[in-house]
Motif scaffolding. Structure first.
Motif, PDB file in Angstrom:
ATOM      1  N   PRO A 299      -7.833  17.150  20.798  1.00 24.97           N
ATOM      2  CA  PRO A 299      -6.414  16.880  21.082  1.00 24.97           C
ATOM      3  C   PRO A 299      -5.506  17.222  19.896  1.00 24.97           C
ATOM      4  N   LEU A 300      -5.975  16.946  18.681  1.00 23.32           N
ATOM      5  CA  LEU A 300      -5.190  17.293  17.492  1.00 23.32           C
ATOM      6  C   LEU A 300      -4.999  18.802  17.412  1.00 23.32           C
ATOM      7  N   ARG A 301      -6.060  19.549  17.627  1.00 28.86           N
ATOM      8  CA  ARG A 301      -5.941  21.006  17.590  1.00 28.86           C
ATOM      9  C   ARG A 301      -4.986  21.515  18.653  1.00 28.86           C
ATOM     10  N   ASP A 302      -5.035  20.905  19.839  1.00 26.05           N
ATOM     11  CA  ASP A 302      -4.178  21.370  20.934  1.00 26.05           C
ATOM     12  C   ASP A 302      -2.707  21.133  20.629  1.00 26.05           C
TER      13      ASP A 302
ATOM     14  N   VAL B   3      -1.291  11.369  20.219  1.00 26.08           N
ATOM     15  CA  VAL B   3      -1.329  12.821  20.025  1.00 26.08           C
ATOM     16  C   VAL B   3      -0.075  13.280  19.274  1.00 26.08           C
ATOM     17  N   ALA B   4       1.088  12.788  19.715  1.00 23.92           N
ATOM     18  CA  ALA B   4       2.346  13.178  19.072  1.00 23.92           C
ATOM     19  C   ALA B   4       2.391  12.717  17.619  1.00 23.92           C
ATOM     20  N   ALA B   5       1.988  11.465  17.377  1.00 25.50           N
ATOM     21  CA  ALA B   5       2.010  10.937  16.009  1.00 25.50           C
ATOM     22  C   ALA B   5       1.003  11.652  15.122  1.00 25.50           C
ATOM     23  N   SER B   6      -0.106  12.122  15.707  1.00 23.04           N
ATOM     24  CA  SER B   6      -1.062  12.887  14.904  1.00 23.04           C
ATOM     25  C   SER B   6      -0.449  14.213  14.467  1.00 23.04           C
ATOM     26  N   ALA B   7       0.390  14.800  15.337  1.00 15.98           N
ATOM     27  CA  ALA B   7       1.083  16.028  14.944  1.00 15.98           C
ATOM     28  C   ALA B   7       2.036  15.766  13.787  1.00 15.98           C
TER      29      ALA B   7
ATOM     30  N   PRO C 237      -6.943  20.396   7.746  1.00 12.48           N
ATOM     31  CA  PRO C 237      -7.822  21.531   8.055  1.00 12.48           C
ATOM     32  C   PRO C 237      -8.390  21.507   9.464  1.00 12.48           C
ATOM     33  N   LEU C 238      -8.563  20.327  10.057  1.00 13.97           N
ATOM     34  CA  LEU C 238      -9.090  20.249  11.410  1.00 13.97           C
ATOM     35  C   LEU C 238      -8.158  20.892  12.433  1.00 13.97           C
ATOM     36  N   GLY C 239      -6.901  21.057  12.059  1.00 14.93           N
ATOM     37  CA  GLY C 239      -5.931  21.644  12.972  1.00 14.93           C
ATOM     38  C   GLY C 239      -5.883  23.156  12.921  1.00 14.93           C
ATOM     39  N   ARG C 240      -6.763  23.772  12.151  1.00 10.62           N
ATOM     40  CA  ARG C 240      -6.788  25.226  12.027  1.00 10.62           C
ATOM     41  C   ARG C 240      -8.098  25.778  12.570  1.00 10.62           C
ATOM     42  N   THR C 241      -8.012  26.957  13.160  1.00  7.54           N
ATOM     43  CA  THR C 241      -9.217  27.591  13.711  1.00  7.54           C
ATOM     44  C   THR C 241      -9.488  28.950  13.100  1.00  7.54           C
TER      45      THR C 241
ATOM     46  N   LEU D 157     -11.679   9.013  22.542  1.00  9.24           N
ATOM     47  CA  LEU D 157     -11.391  10.007  21.510  1.00  9.24           C
ATOM     48  C   LEU D 157     -12.531  10.129  20.497  1.00  9.24           C
ATOM     49  N   LEU D 158     -13.045   8.974  20.036  1.00  6.40           N
ATOM     50  CA  LEU D 158     -13.969   8.971  18.901  1.00  6.40           C
ATOM     51  C   LEU D 158     -15.406   8.627  19.268  1.00  6.40           C
ATOM     52  N   GLY D 159     -15.621   8.185  20.526  1.00 11.25           N
ATOM     53  CA  GLY D 159     -16.969   7.824  20.926  1.00 11.25           C
ATOM     54  C   GLY D 159     -17.223   6.336  20.764  1.00 11.25           C
TER      55      GLY D 159
END
Length: 306
Positions: free
Chosen positions: A121-124, A157-161, A168-172, A208-210
């Motif tokens: 979700p963070l990446r998206d 999701v919005a607050a994570s943005a 780095p997790l937000g980059r591919t 989200l985290l299991g």
């Protein structure tokens, strides 16, 4: 494909203050080069009674502004649903229609959830910000007036943005990673913020985290711990009657923003259950769109721009 009435009416392609002629394609794939960590065996997406689940192909759906008042501001809308489903109609399409009356162009985000878990979700959402910013001219919006709005888990999701936009997790490794993923403002509706007891929403945390998340993941995704002076100005809306996501989530984030000296405004209403959307009959809580409009106006986000 969905566009509000007026988004397709002709206007000057060179001016935001004129009615924009949006591109015919109203649905934007987030990952045309291939979804990261794709899971081919997930089966078809489910859409039922305005809710969407089992998402494997994230997208943005574009909703244009009212034809007579486009102002160049954009909002990426993240529907809630506990990272299990998306309340696409109530907390996506409905908000987009309202934002359109304010002259705002909306992009409703369909993001991955429990089938993928963190960090999908963070990446998206970070990819969504990068896409909208990189195509600002195409959609007649200002690249420095792009906000993210989210409800419940969509608020997380919005607050994570707004807090992890440089993580780095937000980059591919894609070329688009060079575009800033930092939103210019946040609008958070009864958001999930923390992953720690006692205020955590257990369902969102598990999805989200299991069931047994690593301590580092709990820390990272407890977003009250991630707020810094770089977090964008934020509007928070919550109610005392929320028995699903405790009001302490918004309070914790507001306190963190205040410590970081980030401009923030918070409305805590007495009445209104979780997932209230834009329902009438909830006392002063039903007036939250007016308070949000005032906040947007005070920040200059409704001013016409070219």
């Amino acid at each position: 494909m969905k566009l509000v009435a007026g988004a397709l009416l002709a206007g000057s392609a060179g001016s935001i203050s004129a009615a924009p002629q949006l591109p015919a394609a109203a649905v934007i794939p987030l990952w045309p080069e291939g979804v990261p960590d794709a899971k081919p065996g997930l089966g078809p997406e489910h859409v039922d009674d305005g809710r969407t689940s089992n998402v494997s192909e994230p997208t943005l759906t574009v909703y244009g502004p009212a034809v007579d008042r486009p102002n160049g501001t954009a909002v990426i809308v993240c529907p809630g649903g506990g990272y299990v489903r998306l309340s696409t109609q109530r907390e996506g399409e409905q908000y987009a229609a309202w934002l359109g009356t304010l002259g705002i162009t909306s992009f409703v985000l369909k993001y991955r959830m429990q089938e993928f878990g963190h960090p999908a979700p963070l990446r998206d959402v970070l990819r969504a910000v990068r896409i909208v910013r990189s195509q600002a001219a195409r959609y007649h919006i200002r690249p420095d007036r792009i906000g993210v709005m989210g409800s419940s888990a969509g608020g997380h999701v919005a607050a994570s943005a707004g807090t992890l936009f440089d993580h780095p997790l937000g980059r591919t490794g894609a070329e688009l990673d060079k575009v800033s993923a930092r939103p210019d403002f946040l609008m958070l509706m009864y958001p999930v913020i923390t992953m720690e007891a006692p205020a955590a929403h257990a369902g969102s945390r598990k999805a989200l985290l299991g069931a047994n998340p690593a301590a580092a993941d709990v820390q990272l995704m407890s977003l009250e711990k991630q707020a810094t002076s770089a977090t964008p100005p934020t509007l928070l809306i919550h109610t005392q009657e929320d028995q699903t996501v405790p009001v302490e989530n918004s309070i914790l984030f507001y306190q963190a923003l205040t410590r970081a000296k980030v401009p923030a405004e918070m409305y805590l209403f007495e009445h209104g259950s979780h997932g209230m959307g834009m329902r009438a009959g909830l006392g002063t809580a039903s007036d939250w769109p007016k308070r949000a409009e005032e906040w947007l106006k005070a920040r200059g986000l409704l001013d016409p721009a070219t």
